[in-house]
Design an enzyme around this catalytic site. Sequence first.
Site, PDB file in Angstrom:
ATOM      1  N   ASP A  51       0.840  -1.204   0.000  1.00 20.61           N
ATOM      2  CA  ASP A  51       0.000   0.000   0.000  1.00 20.61           C
ATOM      3  C   ASP A  51       0.877   1.257   0.000  1.00 20.61           C
ATOM      4  OD1 ASP A  51       0.885  -0.080   2.602  1.00 20.61           O
ATOM      5  OD2 ASP A  51      -1.099   0.155   3.521  1.00 20.61           O
ATOM      6  N   SER A  52       2.210   1.059  -0.021  1.00 20.11           N
ATOM      7  CA  SER A  52       3.121   2.188  -0.275  1.00 20.11           C
ATOM      8  C   SER A  52       2.797   2.817  -1.623  1.00 20.11           C
ATOM      9  CB  SER A  52       4.584   1.725  -0.230  1.00 20.11           C
ATOM     10  OG  SER A  52       4.782   0.587  -1.043  1.00 20.11           O
ATOM     11  N   ASP A  90      -1.125  -6.155  -0.147  1.00 17.34           N
ATOM     12  CA  ASP A  90      -1.416  -5.501   1.134  1.00 17.34           C
ATOM     13  C   ASP A  90      -2.904  -5.281   1.347  1.00 17.34           C
ATOM     14  OD1 ASP A  90       0.310  -4.729   3.156  1.00 17.34           O
ATOM     15  OD2 ASP A  90       1.159  -3.074   1.990  1.00 17.34           O
ATOM     16  N   LYS A 119      -1.166  -9.406   3.169  1.00 23.50           N
ATOM     17  CA  LYS A 119      -0.400  -8.870   4.299  1.00 23.50           C
ATOM     18  C   LYS A 119      -1.275  -7.880   5.044  1.00 23.50           C
ATOM     19  CE  LYS A 119       3.193  -5.746   3.762  1.00 23.50           C
ATOM     20  NZ  LYS A 119       2.750  -4.540   4.503  1.00 23.50           N
ATOM     21  N   GLU A 121      -1.275  -5.210   8.545  1.00 21.94           N
ATOM     22  CA  GLU A 121      -0.521  -4.594   9.634  1.00 21.94           C
ATOM     23  C   GLU A 121      -1.213  -4.969  10.929  1.00 21.94           C
ATOM     24  OE1 GLU A 121       0.235  -0.441   8.887  1.00 21.94           O
ATOM     25  OE2 GLU A 121       1.060  -0.867   6.915  1.00 21.94           O
ATOM     26  N   GLU A 188       9.046  -4.115  10.487  1.00 25.97           N
ATOM     27  CA  GLU A 188       9.484  -2.823   9.936  1.00 25.97           C
ATOM     28  C   GLU A 188      10.067  -1.919  11.016  1.00 25.97           C
ATOM     29  OE1 GLU A 188       6.849  -0.873   7.181  1.00 25.97           O
ATOM     30  OE2 GLU A 188       7.996   0.995   7.248  1.00 25.97           O
TER      31      GLU A 188
END
Length: 271
Positions: A51-52, A90, A119, A121, A188
Amino acid sequence: MYTNNELKTVTLNTLRDLKSKGEKIACLTAYDATFANLVDKAGTEIILVGDSLGMVVQGHKTTVPVKIEDMIYHTKIVASSVNYSFLISDMPFMSFYNANVALDNAKRLMQDGGAQMVKLEGNRSQINIIKKLALSDIPICAHIGLRPQSVNKMGGYKVQGKSSNEANALIQEAKKIEDSGADLLLLECVSSQTAKELASEISIPIIGIGAGSEVDGQILVLYDILGISQGQLPKFSKNYMDGNNTIEDAIKQYIQEVKTLKYPTDKHSFK
Ligand code: KIV
């Protein structure tokens, strides 16, 4: 290393195998078909549609505005070019606020986007979500440490696991996540010492970004290693276009340096 020429594709078992052999796993992000093709052909084991993309493709200041539809779109166009790498996508901010919503959106990323793993968070409150996805045989990568989607709550991008309390909490969190059925962990911006201790307690492969060298693999944002991201390069990243004439060579050098432990050095890590 499994090379692209051997026509094997990377699976979760390949990643577990690499970990057990002690060979580092090389991972990069990609957001479109052309770059995904270059990253795949170079022999990168994992491609993450991160999602960057909210920052490097869409021009937002954070990843918070990214929607599930954006992720499905980019995952689909990346998937069209991927033949070798394992493809992770993501789950964006608020796409997994409860287990049913998470299941529905993970299903969309896999069925409509073509992701092989999702993925998210995670922290302790995501345990029930990880369990629910795992029960449906959805491969999961749990992203812990610095969680960019929580930047507004965390009050900025800060290195995690620096004090012994923080380190213990992170290690306990990682153990719970593993027990809940996650298949991969992404760490991270975590102090190298904490990442090392955590890695000694966890059996699933751990991919680091700014988490030092004592994890099972490394991931970086593709546009950072190509030196085309706006703003300053994060401390943990490296511009591989320095000294290379082509994007292909830059990607290959990154993979090579991950495999031979030349990247990351202390310069790219946090105490
Ligand atoms: O969104 C992303 O690209 C990521 C990586 C930086 C790990 O989560």
